[in-house]
Enzyme design. Structure first.
Site, PDB file in Angstrom:
ATOM      1  CG  HIS A  99      -7.369   2.433   1.855  1.00  0.00           C
ATOM      2  ND1 HIS A  99      -6.476   2.803   2.834  1.00  0.00           N
ATOM      3  CD2 HIS A  99      -6.629   1.802   0.902  1.00  0.00           C
ATOM      4  CE1 HIS A  99      -5.259   2.400   2.487  1.00  0.00           C
ATOM      5  NE2 HIS A  99      -5.322   1.784   1.320  1.00  0.00           N
ATOM      6  CG  HIS A 133      -5.759  -2.421  -1.014  1.00  0.00           C
ATOM      7  ND1 HIS A 133      -4.715  -3.041  -0.372  1.00  0.00           N
ATOM      8  CD2 HIS A 133      -5.529  -1.082  -0.903  1.00  0.00           C
ATOM      9  CE1 HIS A 133      -3.885  -2.111   0.110  1.00  0.00           C
ATOM     10  NE2 HIS A 133      -4.362  -0.913  -0.201  1.00  0.00           N
ATOM     11  CD  GLU A 134      -7.094   1.246  -3.317  1.00  0.00           C
ATOM     12  OE1 GLU A 134      -7.089   2.037  -2.348  1.00  0.00           O
ATOM     13  OE2 GLU A 134      -6.052   0.712  -3.752  1.00  0.00           O
ATOM     14  CB  CYS A 188      -0.874  -0.018   1.250  1.00  0.00           C
ATOM     15  SG  CYS A 188      -1.923   1.430   1.437  1.00  0.00           S
TER      16      CYS A 188
HETATM   17 ZN   LIG Z   1      -3.771   0.965   0.324  1.00  0.00          ZN
END
Ligand SMILES: [Zn+2]
Length: 136
Positions: A130, A126-127, A85
């Site tokens: 976040h 993954h996003e 990341c």
């Molecule tokens: Zn990330």
């Protein structure tokens, strides 16, 4: 406009709020920042540029695609992998799904439901993490 990548773990751990039409500039900035980091990043979430809104952008082929208020509604094919990341040093182990269905709005706030698989699905997961304040 290209923005600086945030690495403050306390800020990144806060869940983001829903985005609305007043966030159009932030969508553009996120895509511009992803483009500017294309040598080392395949996706970004808005909180990584200091905007605590549910907006992500990811690379699909040669395109940088923004998604507003993305939500995974179906997932299958659980597997373990490791990821890096831009906001974190090194790589970490994580669980992902091979196939996901995502409800989202595009940059014009039009609603879509779309299925994604493999690497693109992994970036989106993954996003979206976040957006929920989750780092790998
Ligand atoms: Zn990330």
């Amino acid at each position: 406009m290209k923005k600086t990548i945030i690495k403050d773990q306390t800020f990144l751990a806060q869940p983001s709020s829903p985005a609305n039409k007043s966030d159009s500039q932030q969508i553009t900035d996120l895509v511009d920042t992803l483009q500017a980091n294309s040598d080392r990043a395949v996706g970004l979430a808005a909180n990584m540029i200091g905007v605590n809104k549910r907006i992500i952008a990811f690379k699909m082929g040669i395109m940088n695609i923004p998604m507003v208020n993305p939500k995974i509604t179906k997932k299958s094919g659980r597997y373990q992998t490791s990821e890096g990341c831009l906001s974190l040093p090194g790589e970490r182990e994580t669980t992902r799904y091979k196939k996901i269905t995502v409800d989202y709005q595009d940059s014009n706030f039009k609603h879509h439901t779309q299925e994604f698989t493999d690497f693109v699905a992994q970036i989106i997961q993954h996003e979206i993490d976040h957006c929920n304040g989750i780092l790998i």
